[in-house]
Design a protein around this motif. Structure first.
Motif, PDB file in Angstrom:
ATOM      1  N   LEU A   1       2.554 -38.996  14.707  1.00 55.10           N
ATOM      2  CA  LEU A   1       3.165 -40.216  15.238  1.00 55.10           C
ATOM      3  C   LEU A   1       4.265 -40.620  14.268  1.00 55.10           C
ATOM      4  CD1 LEU A   1      -0.016 -42.306  16.149  1.00 55.10           C
ATOM      5  CD2 LEU A   1       1.339 -40.842  17.639  1.00 55.10           C
ATOM      6  N   PRO A   2       5.509 -40.672  14.703  1.00 58.37           N
ATOM      7  CA  PRO A   2       6.587 -41.019  13.772  1.00 58.37           C
ATOM      8  C   PRO A   2       6.449 -42.456  13.263  1.00 58.37           C
ATOM      9  CG  PRO A   2       7.404 -40.870  16.023  1.00 58.37           C
ATOM     10  CD  PRO A   2       5.981 -40.442  16.060  1.00 58.37           C
ATOM     11  N   ALA A   3       6.983 -42.704  12.088  1.00 62.85           N
ATOM     12  CA  ALA A   3       6.956 -44.039  11.495  1.00 62.85           C
ATOM     13  C   ALA A   3       7.554 -45.048  12.462  1.00 62.85           C
ATOM     14  CB  ALA A   3       7.736 -44.040  10.180  1.00 62.85           C
ATOM     15  N   ASN A   4       6.837 -46.135  12.713  1.00 57.70           N
ATOM     16  CA  ASN A   4       7.278 -47.188  13.635  1.00 57.70           C
ATOM     17  C   ASN A   4       7.730 -46.617  14.973  1.00 57.70           C
ATOM     18  OD1 ASN A   4       6.914 -49.428  11.790  1.00 57.70           O
ATOM     19  ND2 ASN A   4       8.660 -48.573  10.682  1.00 57.70           N
ATOM     20  N   GLY A   5       7.100 -45.523  15.390  1.00 51.75           N
ATOM     21  CA  GLY A   5       7.534 -44.839  16.606  1.00 51.75           C
ATOM     22  C   GLY A   5       6.436 -44.699  17.637  1.00 51.75           C
ATOM     23  N   ARG A   6       6.764 -43.934  18.658  1.00 49.14           N
ATOM     24  CA  ARG A   6       5.909 -43.779  19.826  1.00 49.14           C
ATOM     25  C   ARG A   6       5.825 -42.305  20.198  1.00 49.14           C
ATOM     26  NH1 ARG A   6       7.706 -47.628  24.379  1.00 49.14           N
ATOM     27  NH2 ARG A   6       6.278 -48.943  23.223  1.00 49.14           N
ATOM     28  N   THR A   7       4.635 -41.888  20.621  1.00 47.59           N
ATOM     29  CA  THR A   7       4.414 -40.527  21.095  1.00 47.59           C
ATOM     30  C   THR A   7       3.629 -40.598  22.391  1.00 47.59           C
ATOM     31  OG1 THR A   7       4.398 -39.606  18.859  1.00 47.59           O
ATOM     32  CG2 THR A   7       3.321 -38.307  20.560  1.00 47.59           C
ATOM     33  N   GLN A   8       3.989 -39.733  23.326  1.00 47.41           N
ATOM     34  CA  GLN A   8       3.246 -39.663  24.578  1.00 47.41           C
ATOM     35  C   GLN A   8       2.616 -38.285  24.688  1.00 47.41           C
ATOM     36  OE1 GLN A   8       4.702 -41.486  28.025  1.00 47.41           O
ATOM     37  NE2 GLN A   8       5.806 -43.054  26.923  1.00 47.41           N
ATOM     38  N   ILE A   9       1.345 -38.276  25.058  1.00 49.04           N
ATOM     39  CA  ILE A   9       0.614 -37.022  25.243  1.00 49.04           C
ATOM     40  C   ILE A   9      -0.174 -37.106  26.546  1.00 49.04           C
ATOM     41  CG2 ILE A   9       0.426 -36.544  22.760  1.00 49.04           C
ATOM     42  CD1 ILE A   9      -2.511 -37.462  22.925  1.00 49.04           C
ATOM     43  N   VAL A  10      -0.628 -35.968  27.030  1.00 49.47           N
ATOM     44  CA  VAL A  10      -1.491 -35.900  28.210  1.00 49.47           C
ATOM     45  C   VAL A  10      -2.777 -35.205  27.783  1.00 49.47           C
ATOM     46  CG1 VAL A  10      -1.754 -34.960  30.538  1.00 49.47           C
ATOM     47  CG2 VAL A  10       0.466 -35.854  29.793  1.00 49.47           C
ATOM     48  N   VAL A  11      -3.908 -35.847  28.104  1.00 47.14           N
ATOM     49  CA  VAL A  11      -5.208 -35.271  27.742  1.00 47.14           C
ATOM     50  C   VAL A  11      -6.004 -34.993  29.013  1.00 47.14           C
ATOM     51  CG1 VAL A  11      -5.271 -36.365  25.468  1.00 47.14           C
ATOM     52  CG2 VAL A  11      -6.294 -37.548  27.422  1.00 47.14           C
ATOM     53  N   PRO A  12      -6.773 -33.900  29.011  1.00 49.92           N
ATOM     54  CA  PRO A  12      -7.594 -33.589  30.184  1.00 49.92           C
ATOM     55  C   PRO A  12      -8.939 -34.317  30.120  1.00 49.92           C
ATOM     56  CG  PRO A  12      -7.764 -31.824  28.574  1.00 49.92           C
ATOM     57  CD  PRO A  12      -6.796 -32.834  28.015  1.00 49.92           C
ATOM     58  N   VAL A  13      -9.369 -34.805  31.276  1.00 49.66           N
ATOM     59  CA  VAL A  13     -10.693 -35.419  31.394  1.00 49.66           C
ATOM     60  C   VAL A  13     -11.391 -34.709  32.547  1.00 49.66           C
ATOM     61  CG1 VAL A  13     -11.986 -37.519  31.922  1.00 49.66           C
ATOM     62  CG2 VAL A  13      -9.914 -37.653  30.526  1.00 49.66           C
ATOM     63  N   ASP A  14     -12.491 -34.036  32.260  1.00 51.85           N
ATOM     64  CA  ASP A  14     -13.246 -33.326  33.285  1.00 51.85           C
ATOM     65  C   ASP A  14     -14.311 -34.244  33.869  1.00 51.85           C
ATOM     66  OD1 ASP A  14     -11.933 -30.833  33.097  1.00 51.85           O
ATOM     67  OD2 ASP A  14     -13.078 -30.361  31.292  1.00 51.85           O
TER      68      ASP A  14
END
Length: 154
Positions: free
Chosen positions: A87-100
């Motif tokens: 996660l960058p400093a003072n930043g934002r990250t988007q991810i996709v996680v699987p849920v079964d």
């Protein structure tokens, strides 16, 4: 007397150094979207978009995510992701996680979702992540919110 004075000075320096260290602020998490992947027999996989915001002035390296998800007050399922990311400093990250989701055990949840006339669904998310920098170990973030089913949020 001189040793006692020196010990007092050293102790004072150590205490001030500890006070200067700011603990890590937990990242903030929100679900941005939930999409259904193709089903496989009695298993249905959901792809859950997560937005992680880092309030710290330094990058936070995360790995080994574990998560539990409830929709409309019904425990849905959980999952894990063993990929590391930053996660960058003072930043934002988007991810996709699987849920079964097992369709047999998830019938109550699916019934609640289908019966809901709302465009947004209430969710509860519990996310535990291994913080890889500073040897801090695991942090847990809990979030309640609303999410639309199918489309990404703006």
């Amino acid at each position: 007397m001189r040793v006692k004075l020196m010990m007092t000075v050293i102790l004072g320096l150590l205490l001030s150094a500890c006070a200067a260290l700011n603990p890590i602020e937990k990242p903030q998490v929100a679900i941005t979207h939930i999409k259904m992947a193709p089903s496989n027999g009695f298993q249905q996989q959901l792809l859950v978009g997560l937005q992680l915001d880092n309030p710290n002035s330094f990058a936070v390296n995360l790995g080994r995510l574990r998560y539990q998800l409830s929709l409309q007050g019904q425990a849905l399922a959980g999952g894990s992701l063993n990929e590391s990311f930053s996660l960058p400093a003072n930043g934002r990250t988007q991810i996709v996680v699987p849920v079964d989701v097992n369709l047999l055990s998830g019938l109550g949840v699916l019934r609640a979702i289908m019966g809901s006339m709302q465009s947004d669904l209430d969710y509860q998310l519990s996310l535990t992540a291994a913080v890889e920098n500073f040897g801090l170990g695991d942090i847990t973030i809990n979030k309640n919110g609303k999410v639309g089913l199918g489309a990404s949020a703006p």
